[in-house]
Structures are given as C-alpha cells and as structure tokens.
Design a protein around this motif. Structure first.
Motif, mmCIF file in Angstrom:
data_model
loop_
_atom_site.group_PDB
_atom_site.id
_atom_site.type_symbol
_atom_site.label_atom_id
_atom_site.label_comp_id
_atom_site.label_asym_id
_atom_site.label_seq_id
_atom_site.Cartn_x
_atom_site.Cartn_y
_atom_site.Cartn_z
ATOM 1 N N PHE A 97 0.875 -1.275 0.017
ATOM 2 C CA PHE A 97 0.082 -0.132 -0.087
ATOM 3 C C PHE A 97 1.028 1.268 0.101
ATOM 4 N N VAL A 98 1.950 1.407 0.706
ATOM 5 C CA VAL A 98 2.759 2.353 0.877
ATOM 6 C C VAL A 98 3.619 2.829 -0.235
ATOM 7 N N ALA A 99 3.991 1.476 -1.163
ATOM 8 C CA ALA A 99 4.619 1.570 -2.136
ATOM 9 C C ALA A 99 3.967 2.207 -3.231
ATOM 10 N N LEU A 100 2.530 1.758 -3.510
ATOM 11 C CA LEU A 100 1.740 2.228 -4.771
ATOM 12 C C LEU A 100 1.563 3.787 -4.268
ATOM 13 N N LYS A 101 1.103 4.063 -3.036
ATOM 14 C CA LYS A 101 1.155 5.771 -2.927
ATOM 15 C C LYS A 101 2.347 6.303 -3.075
ATOM 16 N N GLU A 102 3.602 5.839 -2.940
ATOM 17 C CA GLU A 102 4.689 6.535 -3.316
ATOM 18 C C GLU A 102 4.900 6.743 -4.786
ATOM 19 N N TYR A 103 4.538 5.382 -5.354
ATOM 20 C CA TYR A 103 4.866 5.557 -6.963
ATOM 21 C C TYR A 103 3.738 6.606 -7.562
ATOM 22 N N ARG A 104 2.548 6.501 -7.111
ATOM 23 C CA ARG A 104 1.547 7.595 -7.724
ATOM 24 C C ARG A 104 1.964 8.798 -7.288
ATOM 25 N N PHE A 105 2.551 9.256 -5.942
ATOM 26 C CA PHE A 105 3.063 10.534 -5.865
ATOM 27 C C PHE A 105 4.223 10.986 -6.892
ATOM 28 N N PHE A 106 5.068 10.035 -6.976
ATOM 29 C CA PHE A 106 6.316 10.183 -7.837
ATOM 30 C C PHE A 106 5.983 10.462 -9.259
ATOM 31 N N SER A 107 5.057 9.722 -9.856
ATOM 32 C CA SER A 107 4.798 9.754 -10.974
ATOM 33 C C SER A 107 3.846 11.059 -11.483
ATOM 34 N N TRP A 123 4.404 13.627 -9.589
ATOM 35 C CA TRP A 123 5.412 14.919 -9.408
ATOM 36 C C TRP A 123 6.463 14.649 -10.652
ATOM 37 N N ASN A 124 6.613 13.685 -11.202
ATOM 38 C CA ASN A 124 7.742 13.627 -12.470
ATOM 39 C C ASN A 124 6.732 14.412 -13.580
ATOM 40 N N GLY A 125 5.407 14.224 -13.729
ATOM 41 C CA GLY A 125 4.617 14.981 -14.975
ATOM 42 C C GLY A 125 4.594 16.170 -14.730
ATOM 43 N N ARG A 126 4.733 16.844 -13.381
ATOM 44 C CA ARG A 126 4.544 18.143 -13.054
ATOM 45 C C ARG A 126 6.008 18.896 -13.453
ATOM 46 N N TYR A 127 6.950 17.982 -13.271
ATOM 47 C CA TYR A 127 8.442 18.620 -13.403
ATOM 48 C C TYR A 127 8.876 18.608 -14.803
ATOM 49 N N LYS A 128 8.337 17.638 -15.822
ATOM 50 C CA LYS A 128 8.364 17.851 -17.217
ATOM 51 C C LYS A 128 7.777 18.901 -17.752
ATOM 52 N N LYS A 129 6.643 19.220 -17.185
ATOM 53 C CA LYS A 129 5.752 20.515 -17.681
ATOM 54 C C LYS A 129 6.513 21.675 -17.172
ATOM 55 N N TYR A 130 6.990 21.743 -15.951
ATOM 56 C CA TYR A 130 7.961 22.718 -15.620
ATOM 57 C C TYR A 130 9.278 22.886 -16.647
ATOM 58 N N LYS A 131 10.055 21.867 -16.702
ATOM 59 C CA LYS A 131 11.117 21.952 -17.528
ATOM 60 C C LYS A 131 10.826 22.542 -19.041
#
Length: 99
Positions: free
Chosen positions: A66-76, A78-86
C-alpha cells in the motif's frame, strides 16, 4: 551395577527420572526427562505460532505494498509536473535568448 539397576519413580512434576539400585536404597543417578512436545501442549495446536507468524507477515507485506503504491503515484505525478515545468522553462529560455 549392570543388572541390578532399574529405572524407577517419576517425581511429582514429571521432570526427573531416577536410576535406582534394585534394593531401592540409593539413587545412583538423576536423569532429566522431557515429555514429548505434544504432551506439553495438547490444548494448543502445534503450528499456532507459525500461523500467527505467517498472518503477521501477510499484513506487513500488504502495508508495504500500500505504501509503495502511494509513493509510486506521488512520484509519477511529481514527474509529470516536473516535465511540464522544464518544458515551460525551456520555452522561456528560448524566447529570452532570441532577443
């Protein structure tokens, strides 16, 4: 000593066995006696501890999943927002660099 020795007399708590001479006068040796495992724990299933351990392991694994899935969703996300920012930053740099 060989033929005139007999096993005898269990103590009241069942944890000692005495080697006694046939005349019954002297104790030659005390031998520790441990009853079989099932005799000590007849009211409790033998594998109860293993079942509890497996249950705890399954619960622990489910929590980690459960914790791993929540972390995966958070970082995915975050990765999308970072690509948009970049990409926005690159566009701004290109526009400022042309002037």
């Amino acid at each position: 000593m060989g033929n005139n020795m007999t096993f005898g007399n269990m103590t009241h708590n069942g944890t000692q066995l005495f080697l006694v001479e046939k005349n019954g006068n002297s104790i030659v040796r005390e031998i520790p006696f441990h009853p079989p495992f099932r005799a000590m724990h007849q009211d409790m299933p033998i594998f109860l501890g293993i079942q509890i351990f497996i249950f705890i392991c399954i619960i622990f694994a489910a929590v980690l999943l459960f914790v791993a899935l929540k972390e995966y969703r958070f970082f995915s996300k975050w990765n999308g927002r970072y690509k948009k920012y970049k990409s926005t930053q690159d566009k701004i740099d290109d526009e400022l660099g042309r002037d």
